[in-house]
Design a protein around this motif. Structure first.
Motif, mmCIF file in Angstrom:
data_model
loop_
_atom_site.group_PDB
_atom_site.id
_atom_site.type_symbol
_atom_site.label_atom_id
_atom_site.label_comp_id
_atom_site.label_asym_id
_atom_site.label_seq_id
_atom_site.Cartn_x
_atom_site.Cartn_y
_atom_site.Cartn_z
ATOM 1 N N LEU A 181 0.708 -0.567 0.013
ATOM 2 C CA LEU A 181 0.204 -0.095 0.416
ATOM 3 C C LEU A 181 1.150 1.023 -0.069
ATOM 4 C CD1 LEU A 181 -2.825 1.543 0.383
ATOM 5 C CD2 LEU A 181 -2.133 1.188 3.220
ATOM 6 N N LEU A 182 0.144 2.169 -0.940
ATOM 7 C CA LEU A 182 1.322 3.500 -0.548
ATOM 8 C C LEU A 182 0.697 4.558 -1.265
ATOM 9 C CD1 LEU A 182 3.876 2.291 -3.569
ATOM 10 C CD2 LEU A 182 4.449 2.531 -1.449
ATOM 11 N N LEU A 183 0.455 5.944 -0.185
ATOM 12 C CA LEU A 183 -0.461 6.449 0.313
ATOM 13 C C LEU A 183 0.412 8.312 0.216
ATOM 14 C CD1 LEU A 183 -2.437 4.866 2.831
ATOM 15 C CD2 LEU A 183 -3.538 5.209 1.267
ATOM 16 N N PRO A 184 0.090 8.948 -0.767
ATOM 17 C CA PRO A 184 0.381 10.138 -0.749
ATOM 18 C C PRO A 184 0.350 11.235 1.304
ATOM 19 C CG PRO A 184 -1.613 10.470 -1.671
ATOM 20 C CD PRO A 184 -0.911 9.013 -1.454
ATOM 21 N N LEU A 185 1.195 11.261 1.347
ATOM 22 C CA LEU A 185 1.351 12.818 2.408
ATOM 23 C C LEU A 185 1.542 14.479 1.699
ATOM 24 C CD1 LEU A 185 3.618 10.676 5.125
ATOM 25 C CD2 LEU A 185 1.305 10.870 4.672
ATOM 26 N N ALA A 186 1.234 14.879 2.579
ATOM 27 C CA ALA A 186 1.266 16.075 1.943
ATOM 28 C C ALA A 186 2.351 16.738 2.354
ATOM 29 C CB ALA A 186 0.663 17.110 3.223
ATOM 30 N N ARG A 187 2.887 18.126 1.428
ATOM 31 C CA ARG A 187 4.305 18.298 1.527
ATOM 32 C C ARG A 187 4.555 19.451 3.106
ATOM 33 N NH1 ARG A 187 8.346 18.567 -3.040
ATOM 34 N NH2 ARG A 187 6.618 16.918 -4.848
ATOM 35 N N GLU A 188 5.755 19.127 3.265
ATOM 36 C CA GLU A 188 5.993 20.511 4.470
ATOM 37 C C GLU A 188 6.857 20.937 4.185
ATOM 38 O OE1 GLU A 188 5.027 17.626 8.823
ATOM 39 O OE2 GLU A 188 5.769 16.558 7.123
ATOM 40 N N ASN A 189 6.563 23.073 4.210
ATOM 41 C CA ASN A 189 7.934 23.393 4.414
ATOM 42 C C ASN A 189 8.575 23.594 3.594
ATOM 43 O OD1 ASN A 189 6.631 25.148 6.224
ATOM 44 N ND2 ASN A 189 6.972 23.766 7.861
ATOM 45 N N GLY A 190 8.520 22.936 1.900
ATOM 46 C CA GLY A 190 9.490 22.809 0.899
ATOM 47 C C GLY A 190 9.957 21.114 1.312
#
Length: 212
Positions: free
Chosen positions: A142-151
């Motif tokens: 399973l692969l789930l994207p995460l939000a970017r954090e401060n570049g």
């Protein structure tokens, strides 16, 4: 040589372990937690928002990876199960290291779609073929994207779970297909197993003959 271990329909056998409480239920636990976070805030969750207590039963199967190129992920945190499968600590290694060379282009395609897509996760059905003193080992990834954090580089939370005996390590996998989760029907009860049963889209050419 057993035909069910080399033919794409072998994936159906792998999915027999995909039930509540089954060997691949760790994938469901992590996806359910990720989905809840996303629903609560209306956007992708970030790495900082992940609380291991929310998927404690699946910690051994969990990993966190970051993008080191548009089509490649580097493992930053890994659970014990991946260490057991590979016979070594996989932190700092590319995710493709757990995949057989013949299937790596497919994995790269899936990673690229994941990182540039609409925030939808990817679930793959895998097999580590039978070889000397080792039985075929089926798996789900399973692969789930995460939000970017401060570049910072884009990150992914994932999971790898297997059905079968690990045997000699390392165990690397080929991709049998992508498991699509059907859209949830509102008339199905929360605990209805049929609403959670996946279907498999076989990727042609994704199966190689195992060593005898």
């Amino acid at each position: 040589m057993v035909e069910s271990e080399t033919h794409p329909r072998a994936a159906v056998i792998a999915l027999s372990g995909y039930r509540t409480g089954g060997a691949l239920s760790a994938l469901d636990d992590i996806e359910r937690y990720w989905t809840q976070l996303r629903d609560d805030q209306g956007s992708l969750p970030s790495r900082a928002q992940l609380d291991p207590r929310g998927f404690s039963r699946a910690l051994s199967n969990c990993f966190v990876a970051e993008a080191m190129a548009p089509r490649h992920l580097r493992l930053r945190l890994t659970g014990q199960h991946m260490t057991d499968l590979m016979g070594m600590d996989m932190r700092g290694m590319p995710l493709s290291a757990v995949i057989l060379p013949e299937s790596r282009p497919m994995l790269e395609d899936k990673i690229e779609a994941l990182m540039t897509g609409d925030g939808t996760g990817v679930r793959l059905t895998l097999i580590s073929p039978r070889s000397y003193n080792r039985q075929a080992l089926f798996a789900g990834m399973l692969l789930l994207p995460l939000a970017r954090e401060n570049g910072t580089p884009a990150k992914v939370i994932g999971a790898l779970a297997t059905v079968g005996t690990v045997g000699w390590t390392p165990r690397r996998f080929q991709i049998l297909g992508e498991t699509a989760r059907p859209a949830r029907r509102p008339d199905l009860a929360e605990g209805d197993a049929e609403s959670r049963r996946p279907s498999l889209t076989v990727i042609q050419g994704g199966v190689v003959e195992p060593a005898c």
